[in-house]
Scaffold this active site. Structure first.
Site, PDB file in Angstrom:
ATOM      1  N   TYR A   1      -2.681  -0.167  10.221  1.00 30.67           N
ATOM      2  CA  TYR A   1      -2.627  -0.583   8.812  1.00 30.67           C
ATOM      3  C   TYR A   1      -1.278  -0.189   8.202  1.00 30.67           C
ATOM      4  O   TYR A   1      -0.670  -0.960   7.449  1.00 30.67           O
ATOM      5  CB  TYR A   1      -3.797   0.072   8.071  1.00 30.67           C
ATOM      6  CG  TYR A   1      -3.962  -0.354   6.629  1.00 30.67           C
ATOM      7  CD1 TYR A   1      -4.196  -1.672   6.276  1.00 30.67           C
ATOM      8  CD2 TYR A   1      -3.911   0.602   5.603  1.00 30.67           C
ATOM      9  CE1 TYR A   1      -4.370  -2.045   4.942  1.00 30.67           C
ATOM     10  CE2 TYR A   1      -4.092   0.236   4.275  1.00 30.67           C
ATOM     11  CZ  TYR A   1      -4.321  -1.089   3.949  1.00 30.67           C
ATOM     12  OH  TYR A   1      -4.489  -1.456   2.635  1.00 30.67           O
TER      13      TYR A   1
ATOM     14  N   SER B   1       0.861  -1.199   0.000  1.00 31.57           N
ATOM     15  CA  SER B   1       0.000   0.000   0.000  1.00 31.57           C
ATOM     16  C   SER B   1       0.890   1.240   0.000  1.00 31.57           C
ATOM     17  O   SER B   1       2.063   1.182   0.376  1.00 31.57           O
ATOM     18  CB  SER B   1      -0.857  -0.039   1.270  1.00 31.57           C
ATOM     19  OG  SER B   1      -1.321   1.232   1.598  1.00 31.57           O
TER      20      SER B   1
END
Ligand SMILES: NC(=O)c1ccc[n+]([C@@H]2O[C@H](COP(=O)([O-])OP(=O)(O)OC[C@H]3O[C@@H](n4cnc5c(N)ncnc54)[C@H](O)[C@@H]3O)[C@@H](O)[C@H]2O)c1
Length: 279
Positions: free
Chosen positions: A175, A162
């Site tokens: 995250y 990501s």
């Protein structure tokens, strides 16, 4: 992009989700047989059905990437169906809005407001779940499926990283930590599994509205949140990503002739977001 994957059997976790269901469709269109894995049986079967309706071959298997036994059972079923496999895509993952702060930076009012999530409200159990889903949910399937990949020709693993793996985005601490760890695991595996000829790379997508981030990216009426608008303002492409934006890189990484010397790489597909200084 035209790639011949007719000698490929791909195991795709999280394939009931938005990004990996589209991976399944495109890989099947390129000739691969696909094992569609997801904890949610209905969405796994929906993806497999869509693949079959488009003339491809797919089996769906409900399983949990956080359980080694569940993944071993899935592996047995795939071998039963297809005799083996040569690609693993670790796409199960995501954030949990309940462990994301309400504001970008420490805001004293959030601490007093029960409607807001402040730094002090970040629940360690939920925090660990996000770490586990993204990191252990990549490690455990890899450990289980390497046993079959090492018997295959041109085996490869693709992980899902990501933008937040490079520089932590605001609000999503767990995250961000997890995806940074996915990058580290990708590099470590590329080295450790190198002697087996297994290539391990990661795709780092920009911003795509999917099940796991919908609550942060869209308002209940479907309009974009201020966070999403900020993302677009910092993306030279001037828009969010759509699932098809990832397919070129996916197929390129699956094509050994084109990408056989690419290993241990984390490759952004972000419309230029990462190159933007924000000022
Ligand atoms: N959407 C984005 O903008 C974006 C950006 C960067 C990275 N990613 C990553 O891409 C991957 C795919 O996510 P998505 O955005 O399509 O989300 P999604 O929520 O649409 O799909 C994720 C899927 O994973 C499944 N899943 C969750 N826990 C599981 C478990 N324990 N075992 C098996 N399956 C499980 C879910 O049921 C869901 O179908 C994730 O790793 C995500 O972190 C997404």
């Amino acid at each position: 992009m035209k790639v011949d994957l007719s000698d490929r059997i791909a195991v795709i976790t999280g394939a009931g989700g938005i990004l990996a269901s589209n991976f399944s469709l495109h890989m099947a269109k390129s000739g691969a047989k696909v094992a569609v894995l997801d904890i949610d049986q209905a969405s796994a079967e929906a993806t497999a059905r869509q693949v079959r309706e488009n003339g491809g071959e797919a089996v769906s298997i409900a399983c949990d990437v956080l359980s080694r036994e569940s993944m071993q059972e899935a592996e047995r079923k795939i071998v039963e169906s297809y005799g083996g496999y040569n690609i693993l895509i670790n796409a199960a993952g995501g954030n949990n809005v309940k462990v994301s702060t309400s504001s970008d930076v420490y805001t004293p009012e959030d601490v007093k407001n029960p409607e807001k999530i402040s730094f002090f409200d970040l629940d360690p159990i939920l925090y660990s779940r996000v770490l586990n889903l993204n990191l252990m949910g990549t490690f455990i399937p890899t450990q289980v499926f390497v046993k079959g990949l090492m018997k295959a020709e041109n085996p490869l693993i693709i992980n899902m990283s990501s933008m937040t793996s490079y520089t932590a985005l605001t609000r999503v601490a767990a995250y961000s930590n997890a995806k940074a760890a996915v990058n580290s695991l990708t590099q470590w595996l590329a080295v450790h599994l190198g002697p087996l000829g297994i290539r391990v790379n990661a795709i780092a997508p920009g911003f795509f509205i999917t099940k796991q981030n919908k609550a942060m990216m869209t308002n209940p009426d479907g309009t974009l949140t201020p966070r999403s608008q900020k993302v677009i303002a910092h993306t030279p492409a001037g828009r969010m990503g759509v699932p098809d934006d990832l397919i070129g890189l996916l197929l390129f990484l699956c094509d050994t002739e084109a990408s056989g010397y690419i290993n241990g790489a984390v490759i952004p597909v972000d419309g230029g977001f990462m190159a933007t200084p924000g000022v």
